[in-house]
Motif scaffolding. Structure first.
Motif, PDB file in Angstrom:
ATOM      1  N   ILE A  85       0.839  -1.203   0.000  1.00 46.71           N
ATOM      2  CA  ILE A  85       0.000   0.000   0.000  1.00 46.71           C
ATOM      3  C   ILE A  85       0.873   1.251   0.000  1.00 46.71           C
ATOM      4  O   ILE A  85       0.624   2.194  -0.750  1.00 46.71           O
ATOM      5  CB  ILE A  85      -0.971  -0.016   1.199  1.00 46.71           C
ATOM      6  CG1 ILE A  85      -2.010  -1.122   1.006  1.00 46.71           C
ATOM      7  CG2 ILE A  85      -1.641   1.341   1.383  1.00 46.71           C
ATOM      8  CD1 ILE A  85      -2.842  -1.417   2.235  1.00 46.71           C
ATOM      9  N   THR A  86       1.907   1.246   0.815  1.00 48.85           N
ATOM     10  CA  THR A  86       2.824   2.391   0.872  1.00 48.85           C
ATOM     11  C   THR A  86       3.481   2.618  -0.479  1.00 48.85           C
ATOM     12  O   THR A  86       3.583   3.767  -0.942  1.00 48.85           O
ATOM     13  CB  THR A  86       3.895   2.168   1.969  1.00 48.85           C
ATOM     14  OG1 THR A  86       3.228   2.032   3.231  1.00 48.85           O
ATOM     15  CG2 THR A  86       4.880   3.320   2.019  1.00 48.85           C
ATOM     16  N   GLU A  87       3.902   1.546  -1.115  1.00 47.76           N
ATOM     17  CA  GLU A  87       4.525   1.682  -2.431  1.00 47.76           C
ATOM     18  C   GLU A  87       3.536   2.246  -3.452  1.00 47.76           C
ATOM     19  O   GLU A  87       3.875   3.119  -4.250  1.00 47.76           O
ATOM     20  CB  GLU A  87       5.059   0.338  -2.906  1.00 47.76           C
ATOM     21  CG  GLU A  87       5.791   0.430  -4.229  1.00 47.76           C
ATOM     22  CD  GLU A  87       6.431  -0.884  -4.636  1.00 47.76           C
ATOM     23  OE1 GLU A  87       6.818  -0.982  -5.820  1.00 47.76           O
ATOM     24  OE2 GLU A  87       6.565  -1.792  -3.805  1.00 47.76           O
ATOM     25  N   ASN A  88       2.309   1.773  -3.393  1.00 49.95           N
ATOM     26  CA  ASN A  88       1.284   2.263  -4.317  1.00 49.95           C
ATOM     27  C   ASN A  88       1.010   3.742  -4.090  1.00 49.95           C
ATOM     28  O   ASN A  88       0.904   4.520  -5.054  1.00 49.95           O
ATOM     29  CB  ASN A  88       0.005   1.436  -4.163  1.00 49.95           C
ATOM     30  CG  ASN A  88      -0.996   1.768  -5.233  1.00 49.95           C
ATOM     31  OD1 ASN A  88      -1.893   2.556  -5.006  1.00 49.95           O
ATOM     32  ND2 ASN A  88      -0.830   1.182  -6.398  1.00 49.95           N
ATOM     33  N   LEU A  89       0.908   4.143  -2.837  1.00 50.02           N
ATOM     34  CA  LEU A  89       0.656   5.556  -2.525  1.00 50.02           C
ATOM     35  C   LEU A  89       1.845   6.425  -2.937  1.00 50.02           C
ATOM     36  O   LEU A  89       1.660   7.564  -3.376  1.00 50.02           O
ATOM     37  CB  LEU A  89       0.338   5.716  -1.036  1.00 50.02           C
ATOM     38  CG  LEU A  89      -0.964   5.053  -0.572  1.00 50.02           C
ATOM     39  CD1 LEU A  89      -1.072   5.100   0.956  1.00 50.02           C
ATOM     40  CD2 LEU A  89      -2.175   5.703  -1.231  1.00 50.02           C
TER      41      LEU A  89
END
Length: 76
Positions: free
Chosen positions: A11-15
């Motif tokens: 999720i962090t990478e996507n954000l």
């Protein structure tokens, strides 16, 4: 690339990929962890709107640049 089994990292990478800064990413993760899905969706929709406005602004600049270049070529 984050390990697909580490959901928070994914999720962090996507954000990060969508261009959010670290403060906004932390805010999103916090909303997710608290189950504030409506608030997160609203936040992301506002971010999307802002990105789209930027696209339109840059498109306008490109149009102006193209017109200016066209007019310059006409002077030759």
């Amino acid at each position: 690339m984050a390990n697909a089994t580490d959901e928070k990292a994914v999720i962090t990478e996507n954000l990060t990929d969508i261009g959010l800064d670290s403060s906004s990413i932390s805010r999103c993760i916090d909303m997710l962890e608290k189950g504030m899905y409506s608030d997160l969706e609203r936040f992301l929709l506002i971010y999307r709107r802002d990105l789209l406005e930027s696209v339109h602004e840059y498109n306008k600049r490109i149009d102006c640049l193209d017109y200016f270049t066209y007019k310059l070529k006409q002077r030759r």
